[in-house]
Scaffold this motif. Sequence first.
Motif, PDB file in Angstrom:
ATOM      1  N   TYR A  19       0.820  -1.202   0.000  1.00 51.29           N
ATOM      2  CA  TYR A  19       0.000   0.000   0.000  1.00 51.29           C
ATOM      3  C   TYR A  19       0.858   1.258   0.000  1.00 51.29           C
ATOM      4  O   TYR A  19       0.616   2.204  -0.765  1.00 51.29           O
ATOM      5  N   ILE A  45       0.958   4.203  -2.841  1.00 49.71           N
ATOM      6  CA  ILE A  45       0.568   5.563  -2.470  1.00 49.71           C
ATOM      7  C   ILE A  45       1.714   6.544  -2.714  1.00 49.71           C
ATOM      8  O   ILE A  45       1.502   7.671  -3.184  1.00 49.71           O
ATOM      9  N   LEU A  56       1.552   9.929  -4.996  1.00 52.08           N
ATOM     10  CA  LEU A  56       1.949  11.237  -4.476  1.00 52.08           C
ATOM     11  C   LEU A  56       3.059  11.861  -5.327  1.00 52.08           C
ATOM     12  O   LEU A  56       3.048  13.069  -5.598  1.00 52.08           O
ATOM     13  N   CYS A 108      -2.414   6.795 -12.522  1.00 48.44           N
ATOM     14  CA  CYS A 108      -2.949   5.916 -11.478  1.00 48.44           C
ATOM     15  C   CYS A 108      -3.436   4.596 -12.067  1.00 48.44           C
ATOM     16  O   CYS A 108      -3.246   3.530 -11.471  1.00 48.44           O
ATOM     17  N   THR A 163      -6.552   2.390  -6.919  1.00 52.05           N
ATOM     18  CA  THR A 163      -5.563   3.403  -7.281  1.00 52.05           C
ATOM     19  C   THR A 163      -6.182   4.657  -7.878  1.00 52.05           C
ATOM     20  O   THR A 163      -5.465   5.632  -8.147  1.00 52.05           O
ATOM     21  N   GLN A 202      -7.393   3.579  -0.409  1.00 53.96           N
ATOM     22  CA  GLN A 202      -7.916   4.934  -0.489  1.00 53.96           C
ATOM     23  C   GLN A 202      -7.733   5.687   0.834  1.00 53.96           C
ATOM     24  O   GLN A 202      -7.364   6.865   0.843  1.00 53.96           O
ATOM     25  N   ARG A 260      -4.027   6.511   1.541  1.00 55.35           N
ATOM     26  CA  ARG A 260      -3.591   7.615   0.687  1.00 55.35           C
ATOM     27  C   ARG A 260      -4.162   8.940   1.180  1.00 55.35           C
ATOM     28  O   ARG A 260      -3.478   9.965   1.205  1.00 55.35           O
TER      29      ARG A 260
END
Length: 354
Positions: free
Chosen positions: A89, A93, A97, A275, A297, A323, A326
């Motif tokens: 994860y 993420i 970013l 993504c 994503t 989600q 993130r």
Amino acid sequence: MLSVPPNPRSWCALVLLSALVTLPLWLLSLPAALLLGPMLAAIVLGVQGQRLAVPKPFYSLAQSLIGLMVAASISLPLLSHLLADLGLYLAVIAAVLLASSLLGWQLARGPWLPGTTGLWGIYPGAASAMVMMAESAANADVRLVALMQYLRVLLVALSASAVAHWAAPVAPEPSAPLPLDLGGLVVTLALALALSWLGRRAALPSGPFLLAMVLGALVQLAGGYQLTLPPWLLGLAYATLGWHVGLGFTRSTLKTARRALLPMLAAIGLLMALCAGIGYLLVHFLAIDPLTAYLATSPGGMDAIAIIAAGSGVDLPFVMAMQTLRFLLVLLLGPPLARFLARRLEGKTPLSGG
């Protein structure tokens, strides 16, 4: 005591138009039709100049109900499995970013958006938080930040719903409806009301959603209590969220953004494509279901993705774990990243007027 929302005729028009837009989407078995229909109807009325806004208590309650819907899918074995994949994860993420930071940097360097607007407008999954934080930035146009954030929410919701419909065109056979547990419904509503109130007092962006998801899961796991969320109640929550997002689009914001709209759309489209590419890597290397990877994503909004995932037969806890993590990391790292990059752009001045 809650006050009655103003403009009753406009609200009646919004409800009627929402029903007319939602019906064909529902007949097409489009995931999140009850979200997208009201959202599109609200955009139409908002752009036409109808001055409406969902009262905060109702919006907070809708967030809490959607959070409880996610909580109802969480179990102890599932949490153990998710913790085992925490590194995965965080890697995904971090990639999202990095991609959004690079896009925001390019937008801020170009001539299309004033100051650091592009930096605050591109970060995914925390729209309301980024708008509020941009208000304290000396070199950003908050109106354009809000427009860009909600454009992203709208486009992600539309694309994710379309992809979910395409990837799972055959709807599952409906099961026989269970008899309504009236006592359970009362307890669930009381919990949602309490958590929505606490979420507003906590001053945490999407606080009602996050508190309901976490505390609702604890209530269900520790107490063995099964949350009662009938479809009609969730439908009202979906519509409320759709109205909240759609009414953020007004004629004045679109007029302000007319020359920046194409760069905004291009940046959002590129972020969505990046993504989706990260989701493809999850499918290729880890054999994750394609639709689950795509929704996990997708660059927010978190509550809209929860609704779409819940109606698509995907691994909902996996999607929401990605989600939520993130969202939290964007809250923690997004503002410092934006300020760090903004210091490299101090010579750029904001636009004035429209």
